[in-house]
Scaffold this motif. Structure first.
Motif, PDB file in Angstrom:
ATOM      1  N   LEU A 173      -1.392 107.965  98.663  1.00 55.65           N
ATOM      2  CA  LEU A 173      -0.503 108.126  99.816  1.00 55.65           C
ATOM      3  C   LEU A 173      -0.264 106.760 100.441  1.00 55.65           C
ATOM      4  CD1 LEU A 173      -2.655 110.911 101.511  1.00 55.65           C
ATOM      5  CD2 LEU A 173      -0.565 111.340 100.209  1.00 55.65           C
ATOM      6  N   VAL A 174       0.895 106.568 101.069  1.00 55.90           N
ATOM      7  CA  VAL A 174       1.117 105.300 101.781  1.00 55.90           C
ATOM      8  C   VAL A 174       0.020 105.125 102.847  1.00 55.90           C
ATOM      9  CG1 VAL A 174       2.733 103.939 103.161  1.00 55.90           C
ATOM     10  CG2 VAL A 174       3.624 105.464 101.391  1.00 55.90           C
ATOM     11  N   LYS A 175      -0.421 106.272 103.419  1.00 53.58           N
ATOM     12  CA  LYS A 175      -1.500 106.289 104.415  1.00 53.58           C
ATOM     13  C   LYS A 175      -2.776 105.612 103.905  1.00 53.58           C
ATOM     14  CE  LYS A 175      -1.703 110.510 105.691  1.00 53.58           C
ATOM     15  NZ  LYS A 175      -1.853 111.885 106.174  1.00 53.58           N
ATOM     16  N   ASP A 176      -3.013 105.725 102.569  1.00 50.79           N
ATOM     17  CA  ASP A 176      -4.237 105.164 101.980  1.00 50.79           C
ATOM     18  C   ASP A 176      -4.181 103.654 101.834  1.00 50.79           C
ATOM     19  OD1 ASP A 176      -5.047 107.754 101.646  1.00 50.79           O
ATOM     20  OD2 ASP A 176      -4.428 107.865  99.545  1.00 50.79           O
ATOM     21  N   PHE A 177      -2.997 103.100 101.974  1.00 47.22           N
ATOM     22  CA  PHE A 177      -2.787 101.676 101.745  1.00 47.22           C
ATOM     23  C   PHE A 177      -3.149 100.934 103.025  1.00 47.22           C
ATOM     24  CE2 PHE A 177       0.034  97.972 100.991  1.00 47.22           C
ATOM     25  CZ  PHE A 177      -0.238  97.740  99.652  1.00 47.22           C
ATOM     26  N   ALA A 178      -4.073  99.971 102.950  1.00 49.45           N
ATOM     27  CA  ALA A 178      -4.473  99.261 104.167  1.00 49.45           C
ATOM     28  C   ALA A 178      -3.366  98.274 104.555  1.00 49.45           C
ATOM     29  CB  ALA A 178      -5.790  98.540 103.922  1.00 49.45           C
ATOM     30  N   LEU A 179      -2.549  98.659 105.518  1.00 48.37           N
ATOM     31  CA  LEU A 179      -1.411  97.827 105.912  1.00 48.37           C
ATOM     32  C   LEU A 179      -1.792  96.945 107.098  1.00 48.37           C
ATOM     33  CD1 LEU A 179       1.362 100.603 105.905  1.00 48.37           C
ATOM     34  CD2 LEU A 179       1.207  98.709 104.284  1.00 48.37           C
ATOM     35  N   SER A 180      -1.378  95.680 107.029  1.00 50.77           N
ATOM     36  CA  SER A 180      -1.561  94.813 108.190  1.00 50.77           C
ATOM     37  C   SER A 180      -0.477  95.202 109.208  1.00 50.77           C
ATOM     38  CB  SER A 180      -1.397  93.356 107.778  1.00 50.77           C
ATOM     39  OG  SER A 180      -0.030  93.126 107.462  1.00 50.77           O
ATOM     40  N   PRO A 181      -0.652  94.800 110.489  1.00 52.56           N
ATOM     41  CA  PRO A 181       0.375  95.179 111.475  1.00 52.56           C
ATOM     42  C   PRO A 181       1.780  94.698 111.076  1.00 52.56           C
ATOM     43  CG  PRO A 181      -1.584  94.359 112.579  1.00 52.56           C
ATOM     44  CD  PRO A 181      -1.811  94.157 111.117  1.00 52.56           C
ATOM     45  N   SER A 182       1.865  93.486 110.468  1.00 52.53           N
ATOM     46  CA  SER A 182       3.212  93.007 110.106  1.00 52.53           C
ATOM     47  C   SER A 182       3.776  93.809 108.929  1.00 52.53           C
ATOM     48  CB  SER A 182       3.197  91.511 109.803  1.00 52.53           C
ATOM     49  OG  SER A 182       2.452  91.292 108.633  1.00 52.53           O
ATOM     50  N   GLU A 183       2.901  94.208 108.004  1.00 52.74           N
ATOM     51  CA  GLU A 183       3.377  95.035 106.882  1.00 52.74           C
ATOM     52  C   GLU A 183       3.821  96.409 107.381  1.00 52.74           C
ATOM     53  OE1 GLU A 183       0.734  93.317 103.145  1.00 52.74           O
ATOM     54  OE2 GLU A 183      -0.107  94.903 104.388  1.00 52.74           O
ATOM     55  N   GLU A 184       3.045  96.913 108.325  1.00 52.06           N
ATOM     56  CA  GLU A 184       3.380  98.229 108.873  1.00 52.06           C
ATOM     57  C   GLU A 184       4.754  98.186 109.527  1.00 52.06           C
ATOM     58  OE1 GLU A 184       1.342 100.560 112.263  1.00 52.06           O
ATOM     59  OE2 GLU A 184       3.516 100.533 112.042  1.00 52.06           O
ATOM     60  N   LYS A 185       4.999  97.066 110.231  1.00 54.10           N
ATOM     61  CA  LYS A 185       6.301  96.898 110.898  1.00 54.10           C
ATOM     62  C   LYS A 185       7.430  96.824 109.861  1.00 54.10           C
ATOM     63  CE  LYS A 185       8.215  94.138 114.576  1.00 54.10           C
ATOM     64  NZ  LYS A 185       8.162  92.818 115.184  1.00 54.10           N
ATOM     65  N   MET A 186       7.143  96.107 108.781  1.00 53.17           N
ATOM     66  CA  MET A 186       8.153  95.932 107.735  1.00 53.17           C
ATOM     67  C   MET A 186       8.531  97.274 107.092  1.00 53.17           C
ATOM     68  SD  MET A 186       7.819  93.236 104.591  1.00 53.17           S
ATOM     69  CE  MET A 186       7.090  91.930 105.536  1.00 53.17           C
ATOM     70  N   LEU A 187       7.532  98.172 107.029  1.00 52.02           N
ATOM     71  CA  LEU A 187       7.770  99.459 106.346  1.00 52.02           C
ATOM     72  C   LEU A 187       8.231 100.569 107.289  1.00 52.02           C
ATOM     73  CD1 LEU A 187       4.738  99.706 103.883  1.00 52.02           C
ATOM     74  CD2 LEU A 187       7.030  98.862 103.410  1.00 52.02           C
ATOM     75  N   ARG A 188       8.221 100.281 108.590  1.00 50.81           N
ATOM     76  CA  ARG A 188       8.479 101.346 109.565  1.00 50.81           C
ATOM     77  C   ARG A 188       9.788 102.088 109.304  1.00 50.81           C
ATOM     78  NH1 ARG A 188       7.191  99.131 115.206  1.00 50.81           N
ATOM     79  NH2 ARG A 188       5.105  98.950 114.334  1.00 50.81           N
ATOM     80  N   GLY A 189      10.815 101.325 108.962  1.00 47.54           N
ATOM     81  CA  GLY A 189      12.141 101.903 108.772  1.00 47.54           C
ATOM     82  C   GLY A 189      12.221 102.914 107.632  1.00 47.54           C
TER      83      GLY A 189
END
Ligand SMILES: Nc1nc2c(ncn2[C@@H]2O[C@H](COP(=O)(O)OP(=O)(O)OP(=O)(O)O)[C@@H](O)[C@H]2O)c(=O)[nH]1
Ligand SMILES: [Mg+2]
Length: 358
Positions: A173-189
């Motif tokens: 799941l994407v949830k399982d992927f340890a995202l940094s805050p900037s990566e999370e922002k990049m993927l938000r859309g």
């Protein structure tokens, strides 16, 4: 906050929708609109702490947390990636997957047999696949664009999606992927479905009511770490038709001590990592839902953007202290009022007065 009820055909989504919104009959849009519009209802979240605070201020109106729920049309097996409702499902803050447990042979199951654990697994794979389709589509576009023009942002996005792709291909799941805050922002859309909090609700057969509190005993192949709750749509829908006294009688005849909404919202709060804070205003006592670890300034923004902009301090009294002393004023006199700044992480049960410069 929007919570979407979705799942395979005839699992009991509309029954749950009616039970949660306490409507006897869901008013679905008619005619042409019915094909595209998803019914929505506002649910009031039961809250014993709010009831207690409200009892200290009988002249003020009590306002519970309101959550919006959506009742999606049923999906056929393998349908989600191409569903016309996919875009709308992606807008949800939380997903509730309604899973069929009842056996009625007159109602066909789109996957051919009644097996909640397999349905949950199949639906999870569908969510992952729909995210993978998006990742692949976006990667194709980025590669094409990057061949024409150099763009560091696009390059970073491409690298991130290239890391995500094998995870999804492997059933993660994407949830399982340890995202940094900037990566999370990049993927938000992307509004990935497999990043959203999800609660699975199994609609039990009346015969299996004894397993209401512990469906894992009935379905031993359910993964124990999955957020799962059971309900019995048929019985609870009958309850909706009854008035208070008859309700109690009906419930005790089935050995029920609690109805679905109370258990549902409690579990949903856990899964979505929500907490409540409270305000005592001039006219109303009110509960507000926020995510855990929300800073005070953002909690203020839930009430009004002006309070967020002009935030000075949060005056905080924990619920237990407020109740122990009987009022905000008395808790303040006892020295229990704390002054907190913008970054203070609001705690579950905080009663708050926000000081702000208009
Ligand atoms: N025996 C039994 N039947 C149920 C139960 N819950 C729902 N049903 C029946 O299953 C059918 C579907 O229920 P709905 O709540 O409309 O299910 P749904 O998931 O909204 O269905 P779609 O929107 O068509 O996918 C109805 O005929 C219900 O009466 C249950 O707990 N037991
Ligand atoms: Mg329905």
């Amino acid at each position: 906050m929007i919570i979407s009820l979705f799942g395979y055909h005839q699992a009991g989504k509309t029954s749950l929708f009616e039970i949660l919104s306490q409507r006897k009959k869901a008013s679905h849009p008619a005619g042409a609109e019915a094909r595209t519009e998803v019914p929505r209802a506002v649910c009031q979240v039961p809250d014993a702490r709010l009831d207690t605070i409200s009892s200290l201020y009988p002249d003020k109106k009590k306002v519970q947390v309101h959550l919006e729920i959506e009742d999606f049309p049923g999906l056929a097996s393998g349908d989600i990636s191409t569903s016309q409702y996919l875009g709308q499902l992606r807008k949800a803050d939380g997903l509730v997957h309604v899973v069929r447990g009842f056996k009625d042979p007159a109602i066909a199951h789109p996957r051919g047999k009644i097996n909640p654990a397999e349905d949950i697994q199949a639906m999870t794979e569908e969510l992952i696949l729909s995210d993978l389709v998006m990742v692949c589509g976006r990667l194709e576009k980025l590669e094409k664009d990057l061949r024409k023009i150099k763009d560091t942002e696009a390059q970073k996005e491409k690298e991130l999606l290239e890391k995500l792709k094998p995870l999804l291909e492997g059933g993660g799941l994407v949830k399982d992927f340890a995202l940094s805050p900037s990566e999370e922002k990049m993927l938000r859309g992307f509004c990935f479905l497999s990043l959203k909090p999800i609660l699975h609700l199994i609609n039990l057969d009346e015969q299996d009511l004894a397993y209401l509190e512990n469906p894992g005993l009935l379905y031993s192949d359910l993964k124990p770490d999955l957020p799962v709750l059971a309900f019995c749509g048929r019985i609870e829908k009958e309850l909706l038709e009854l008035e208070n006294e008859d309700r109690q009688l009906f419930m005790s005849s089935y050995g029920l001590t609690e109805t679905t909404p109370g258990r549902f919202f409690q579990k949903l709060y856990e899964v979505m990592e929500l907490i409540n804070f409270y305000t005592i205003g001039k006219d109303e006592v009110r509960a507000w839902a926020i995510r855990k670890k929300t800073p005070a300034v953002k909690a203020a923004g839930e009430i009004h953007s002006d309070i967020e902009k002009g935030f000075i301090r949060a005056e905080v009294v924990p619920f237990t202290e407020l109740v122990k002393h009987g009022s905000w004023q008395k808790a303040k006199e006892a020295g229990l009022l704390r002054l907190e700044g913008k970054d203070y992480q609001v705690q579950d049960g905080d009663v708050i007065y926000f000081r702000f410069a208009p």
